[in-house]
Design a protein around this motif. Structure first.
Motif, PDB file in Angstrom:
ATOM      1  N   ALA A 127      63.374 -11.577 -42.791  1.00 55.99           N
ATOM      2  CA  ALA A 127      62.684 -10.012 -42.626  1.00 55.99           C
ATOM      3  C   ALA A 127      62.364 -10.228 -41.225  1.00 55.99           C
ATOM      4  CB  ALA A 127      61.675 -10.298 -43.624  1.00 55.99           C
ATOM      5  N   VAL A 130      64.912  -9.061 -38.884  1.00 52.72           N
ATOM      6  CA  VAL A 130      65.175  -7.708 -39.048  1.00 52.72           C
ATOM      7  C   VAL A 130      64.094  -6.886 -38.378  1.00 52.72           C
ATOM      8  CG1 VAL A 130      65.392  -5.624 -40.497  1.00 52.72           C
ATOM      9  CG2 VAL A 130      66.385  -7.819 -41.292  1.00 52.72           C
ATOM     10  N   PHE A 145      73.444  -9.938 -39.057  1.00 56.07           N
ATOM     11  CA  PHE A 145      73.351  -9.371 -40.315  1.00 56.07           C
ATOM     12  C   PHE A 145      74.589  -9.703 -41.088  1.00 56.07           C
ATOM     13  CE2 PHE A 145      71.053  -5.501 -38.472  1.00 56.07           C
ATOM     14  CZ  PHE A 145      70.177  -6.253 -38.297  1.00 56.07           C
ATOM     15  N   HIS A 178      67.615 -10.280 -63.729  1.00 57.10           N
ATOM     16  CA  HIS A 178      66.761  -9.651 -62.385  1.00 57.10           C
ATOM     17  C   HIS A 178      67.048 -10.386 -61.441  1.00 57.10           C
ATOM     18  CE1 HIS A 178      63.072  -9.551 -60.126  1.00 57.10           C
ATOM     19  NE2 HIS A 178      63.275  -8.419 -60.370  1.00 57.10           N
ATOM     20  N   ASP A 179      67.259 -11.518 -61.328  1.00 54.43           N
ATOM     21  CA  ASP A 179      67.677 -12.231 -60.084  1.00 54.43           C
ATOM     22  C   ASP A 179      69.009 -11.683 -59.610  1.00 54.43           C
ATOM     23  OD1 ASP A 179      65.381 -14.084 -60.332  1.00 54.43           O
ATOM     24  OD2 ASP A 179      66.575 -15.675 -59.780  1.00 54.43           O
ATOM     25  N   ARG A 181      70.161  -8.654 -59.968  1.00 58.13           N
ATOM     26  CA  ARG A 181      69.965  -7.588 -59.732  1.00 58.13           C
ATOM     27  C   ARG A 181      69.385  -7.373 -58.186  1.00 58.13           C
ATOM     28  NH1 ARG A 181      68.144  -6.007 -65.045  1.00 58.13           N
ATOM     29  NH2 ARG A 181      66.023  -6.460 -64.440  1.00 58.13           N
ATOM     30  N   VAL A 182      68.315  -8.332 -58.126  1.00 61.42           N
ATOM     31  CA  VAL A 182      67.744  -8.400 -56.704  1.00 61.42           C
ATOM     32  C   VAL A 182      68.878  -8.835 -55.603  1.00 61.42           C
ATOM     33  CG1 VAL A 182      66.038  -9.962 -55.495  1.00 61.42           C
ATOM     34  CG2 VAL A 182      65.500  -8.965 -57.660  1.00 61.42           C
ATOM     35  N   ASN A 185      71.027  -5.809 -54.817  1.00 64.62           N
ATOM     36  CA  ASN A 185      70.205  -5.020 -53.908  1.00 64.62           C
ATOM     37  C   ASN A 185      70.135  -5.503 -52.509  1.00 64.62           C
ATOM     38  OD1 ASN A 185      68.374  -2.914 -53.626  1.00 64.62           O
ATOM     39  ND2 ASN A 185      66.443  -3.899 -54.414  1.00 64.62           N
ATOM     40  N   ASP A 186      69.727  -6.754 -52.495  1.00 61.87           N
ATOM     41  CA  ASP A 186      69.572  -7.056 -51.206  1.00 61.87           C
ATOM     42  C   ASP A 186      70.976  -6.953 -50.224  1.00 61.87           C
ATOM     43  OD1 ASP A 186      66.923  -7.798 -51.495  1.00 61.87           O
ATOM     44  OD2 ASP A 186      67.128 -10.017 -51.358  1.00 61.87           O
ATOM     45  N   TRP A 189      71.307  -3.708 -49.103  1.00 65.06           N
ATOM     46  CA  TRP A 189      70.548  -3.423 -47.837  1.00 65.06           C
ATOM     47  C   TRP A 189      70.939  -3.914 -46.695  1.00 65.06           C
ATOM     48  CZ3 TRP A 189      66.398  -6.955 -46.000  1.00 65.06           C
ATOM     49  CH2 TRP A 189      65.766  -6.536 -44.928  1.00 65.06           C
ATOM     50  N   GLU A 192      73.737  -1.769 -45.390  1.00 65.43           N
ATOM     51  CA  GLU A 192      73.166  -0.562 -44.698  1.00 65.43           C
ATOM     52  C   GLU A 192      72.910  -1.245 -43.077  1.00 65.43           C
ATOM     53  OE1 GLU A 192      70.114   1.183 -47.427  1.00 65.43           O
ATOM     54  OE2 GLU A 192      68.834   1.250 -45.827  1.00 65.43           O
ATOM     55  N   LEU A 193      72.130  -2.358 -42.821  1.00 69.01           N
ATOM     56  CA  LEU A 193      71.813  -2.784 -41.653  1.00 69.01           C
ATOM     57  C   LEU A 193      73.250  -3.022 -41.090  1.00 69.01           C
ATOM     58  CD1 LEU A 193      69.030  -5.581 -42.860  1.00 69.01           C
ATOM     59  CD2 LEU A 193      68.639  -3.190 -41.646  1.00 69.01           C
TER      60      LEU A 193
ATOM     61  N   LEU B 175      63.486  -2.279 -43.075  1.00 68.38           N
ATOM     62  CA  LEU B 175      62.641  -3.155 -43.681  1.00 68.38           C
ATOM     63  C   LEU B 175      61.618  -2.731 -44.738  1.00 68.38           C
ATOM     64  CD1 LEU B 175      62.168  -6.093 -43.974  1.00 68.38           C
ATOM     65  CD2 LEU B 175      60.763  -6.032 -41.917  1.00 68.38           C
ATOM     66  N   HIS B 178      63.177  -0.867 -47.840  1.00 67.85           N
ATOM     67  CA  HIS B 178      63.786  -1.962 -48.644  1.00 67.85           C
ATOM     68  C   HIS B 178      62.519  -2.654 -49.239  1.00 67.85           C
ATOM     69  CE1 HIS B 178      65.197  -6.222 -49.334  1.00 67.85           C
ATOM     70  NE2 HIS B 178      65.965  -5.365 -50.096  1.00 67.85           N
ATOM     71  N   ASN B 185      61.613  -1.868 -58.076  1.00 65.91           N
ATOM     72  CA  ASN B 185      62.541  -2.596 -58.706  1.00 65.91           C
ATOM     73  C   ASN B 185      61.842  -3.644 -59.750  1.00 65.91           C
ATOM     74  OD1 ASN B 185      65.138  -3.687 -59.929  1.00 65.91           O
ATOM     75  ND2 ASN B 185      65.561  -4.951 -58.032  1.00 65.91           N
TER      76      ASN B 185
END
Lengths: 217, 217
Positions: A127, A130, A145, A178-179, A181-182, A185-186, A189, A192-193, B175, B178, B185
């Motif tokens: 983080a 970034v 990245f 959930h893990d 999904r997370v 999701n990451d 992202w 995207e970066l 960031l 996100h 989420n």
DNA sequence: GTCATCATGTAAGCCGTTACATGATTGC
DNA sequence: GCAATCATGTAACGGCTTACATGATGAC
């Protein structure tokens, strides 16, 4: 971790400890927590290591120490000045003689680059990488990245494999879902970066993530 | 943190340290990392505190120490036994005399309940609370989830407020975005957990999250 | 008999926290 | 003059990691 945060902020602007802590708190992602008890010792350590140096009086404010790349903290500073008028009557070395303003050194900048390029599995470190990504040249930014992307993909692979089997307690199951999904999701992202970095690298939106040369289709 | 993980696993089954570490690694959410260097001291500490006690020989296997609620680890054990047949020829105290099998005590169970109910801001702790949620009575489970929901909502509120302003560095911006997505989420997930817990509490799918009495519409 | 695995532990160290101690400057 | 805030630091401690030390058991 805290070294990266400190050096990243000092890259664009000389700052003293107290101000540094405030800026840290403004960064997203749970950096609000850094306390004086770790900040000041860290500054002292960085100073002993020659990565930062105490500088005289005023902070650089709108004339950053380093010419290029410095959009990030400079803008934070400008914003802060805008929103708290009357609190910034200090740019000439008037008051607050006892505060210690630090600036980054050449060796500190080298250390910062190392930290920005480092390949850690740590989410919080990424983080920060970034947050300060603009301080890297576009090609190195991109490779950071892409390495992250690979690491996340691997984590997702392992988790997905494990998810197929295992017990069926509803809460444990929900946690696993959930893990996954997370992670997905990451991953999106980071994609995207990567896309952002590619655009800045050469303008064209090339689809193939691998090497430059001719890859047989 | 590690206390919760240990006690949560011992709640359903007596285990020795080495096995405990394996089970920890099977839980989702970065608990794979716990190392012997923290596990064994933690066990020793818990034993001194009277929360766990060394028990004789065999682990309880299919006949759990505690009657109710124990779906979680029992199922893991059952699964493991199923997938590694021939490695579990040990349930009668045959070999491996030198390993120390621990069981949870009454005071340990009290401590476990405290930890399961604790209101921490820590994400990893909450993940553990979810993993072992089945060990709590439905109403308490629900209140843990609802408290978590409130905490996340507050975090999102703060972040959203900060997002409106601030600098426009593209990576810092990404960031922040996100982070907001992650929080949203997580919030949706907790809502799912709340719904699950409500269903188990009384079967009806009541929409209003607040008190039972008549709230003027 | 030797190697991999199972099993338990200790030691050193890192990174961070809370709590405490201290003092200067400013606003009222 | 007094309180709030700014500002810097120290001390004690907590939790976790890596690396090291040790030894038993089972497979081949």
């Amino acid at each position: 971790m805290i070294d990266l945060a400190i050096l990243g902020l000092l890259h664009d602007q000389d700052l003293h400890g107290y101000e540094l802590k405030k800026r840290l708190g403004e960064l997203p992602g749970a950096f609000a927590g850094v306390s004086f008890g770790s900040l000041y010792p860290a500054l002292a350590r960085l100073e002993r290591a020659g990565a930062v140096r105490e500088v005289e009086g005023r902070r650089a404010s709108t004339a950053p120490t380093v010419p290029m790349t410095g959009a990030l903290s400079g803008e934070i500073a400008a914003f802060r000045a805008r929103s708290h008028p009357g609190h910034e009557r200090d740019d000439q070395g008037t008051g607050r003689r006892n505060r210690k303003v630090y600036g980054i050194t050449a060796s500190g900048r080298a250390r910062l680059e190392t930290l920005l390029l480092a390949d850690t599995a740590d989410d919080r470190t990424f983080a920060l990488q970034v947050a300060f990504a603009s301080q890297l040249p576009p090609d190195q930014r991109l490779s950071v990245f892409e390495r992250r992307r690979a690491a996340l993909a691997e984590r997702l692979r392992i988790l997905t494999a494990r998810r197929a089997v295992g017990p069926s307690d509803p809460y444990l199951h929900s946690l696993r879902e959930h893990d996954a999904r997370v992670l997905t999701n990451d991953l999106a992202w980071v994609d995207e970066l990567v896309a952002l970095a590619r655009l800045e690298l050469d303008g064209t939106d090339q689809p193939v993530p691998t090497s430059i040369g001719g890859i047989h289709p």
